[in-house]
Write a protein that holds these residues in place. Structure first.
Motif, PDB file in Angstrom:
ATOM      1  N   LYS A  34       0.824  -1.210   0.000  1.00  0.00           N
ATOM      2  CA  LYS A  34       0.000   0.000   0.000  1.00  0.00           C
ATOM      3  C   LYS A  34       0.861   1.265   0.000  1.00  0.00           C
ATOM      4  O   LYS A  34       0.482   2.278  -0.583  1.00  0.00           O
ATOM      5  CB  LYS A  34      -0.952  -0.011   1.196  1.00  0.00           C
ATOM      6  N   CYS A  37       1.869   1.737  -3.553  1.00  0.00           N
ATOM      7  CA  CYS A  37       0.709   2.212  -4.321  1.00  0.00           C
ATOM      8  C   CYS A  37       0.440   3.696  -4.095  1.00  0.00           C
ATOM      9  O   CYS A  37      -0.013   4.386  -5.011  1.00  0.00           O
ATOM     10  CB  CYS A  37      -0.543   1.431  -3.933  1.00  0.00           C
ATOM     11  N   CYS A  40       1.914   5.788  -6.727  1.00  0.00           N
ATOM     12  CA  CYS A  40       1.854   5.232  -8.083  1.00  0.00           C
ATOM     13  C   CYS A  40       1.020   6.127  -9.005  1.00  0.00           C
ATOM     14  O   CYS A  40      -0.095   6.506  -8.661  1.00  0.00           O
ATOM     15  CB  CYS A  40       1.258   3.831  -8.035  1.00  0.00           C
ATOM     16  N   ARG A  43      -2.630   4.531 -10.149  1.00  0.00           N
ATOM     17  CA  ARG A  43      -3.393   3.927  -9.068  1.00  0.00           C
ATOM     18  C   ARG A  43      -4.872   3.733  -9.448  1.00  0.00           C
ATOM     19  O   ARG A  43      -5.455   2.684  -9.176  1.00  0.00           O
ATOM     20  CB  ARG A  43      -3.273   4.813  -7.833  1.00  0.00           C
ATOM     21  N   CYS A  46      -5.297   0.900 -11.994  1.00  0.00           N
ATOM     22  CA  CYS A  46      -5.068  -0.391 -11.346  1.00  0.00           C
ATOM     23  C   CYS A  46      -6.270  -0.797 -10.498  1.00  0.00           C
ATOM     24  O   CYS A  46      -6.745  -1.942 -10.553  1.00  0.00           O
ATOM     25  CB  CYS A  46      -3.812  -0.283 -10.483  1.00  0.00           C
ATOM     26  N   GLY A  61      -4.339  -0.917  -6.683  1.00  0.00           N
ATOM     27  CA  GLY A  61      -4.719   0.486  -6.528  1.00  0.00           C
ATOM     28  C   GLY A  61      -4.706   0.952  -5.087  1.00  0.00           C
ATOM     29  O   GLY A  61      -5.432   1.864  -4.718  1.00  0.00           O
ATOM     30  N   GLY A  62      -3.903   0.332  -4.277  1.00  0.00           N
ATOM     31  CA  GLY A  62      -3.795   0.735  -2.881  1.00  0.00           C
ATOM     32  C   GLY A  62      -4.876   0.171  -1.979  1.00  0.00           C
ATOM     33  O   GLY A  62      -4.967   0.556  -0.813  1.00  0.00           O
TER      34      GLY A  62
END
Ligand code: SF4
Length: 94
Positions: A34, A37, A40, A43, A46, A61-62
Motif C-alpha cells: 500500500k 501504491c 503510483c 493507481r 489499477c 490500486g492501494g
C-alpha cells in the motif's frame, strides 16, 4: 487523448513494475504494498482493473481485497469502475 492512452497502457507506468509479486502480496506484505501504491501514477487504473474484474486477492490500486469487497458492496450501482474513476459519467449512478 493522453488520458485515454494512459488508461490503455497503464501497466507500463506502474510503480510496482519489476517488483516480484508486488501486485499480489500476501497479508504480511500488504502494508508495504500500500505504501508503494500511494505514490503510483496509475493507481486509479489499477484499482479499476481489480474492481471491474472482481479480483479477490492482493493489493490493487492501494486497496486490499477486503477494502475492495466493502467498496463493491457499498456501490452496487457502479457498472464500470474504469469509467467512474476516469471521471466519466457513470450509468445508473444514484
Ligand atoms: S497502484 Fe499499486 S499495485 Fe497498482 S500498479 Fe500501482 S503500485 Fe502496482
Amino acid at each position: 487523448m493522453m488520458r485515454t492512452a494512459a488508461w490503455n497502457d497503464w501497466t507500463v507506468r506502474a510503480k510496482c513494475r519489476g517488483m516480484n509479486d508486488a501486485l499480489f502480496p500476501d497479508a504480511v506484505d500488504q502494508k508495504r504494498a500500500k505504501v508503494v501504491c500511494a505514490g503510483c501514477p496509475v493507481r486509479s487504473e489499477c484499482l479499476a482493473e481489480a474492481l471491474d474484474n472482481r479480483i479477490e486477492w492482493g493489493v490493487w490500486g492501494g486497496m486490499t481485497e477486503r477494502e475492495r469487497r466493502l467498496l463493491l458492496r457499498q456501490r452496487p450501482d457502479v457498472r464500470s469502475w474504469r469509467s467512474a474513476l476516469n471521471g466519466e459519467k457513470v450509468a445508473n449512478q444514484a
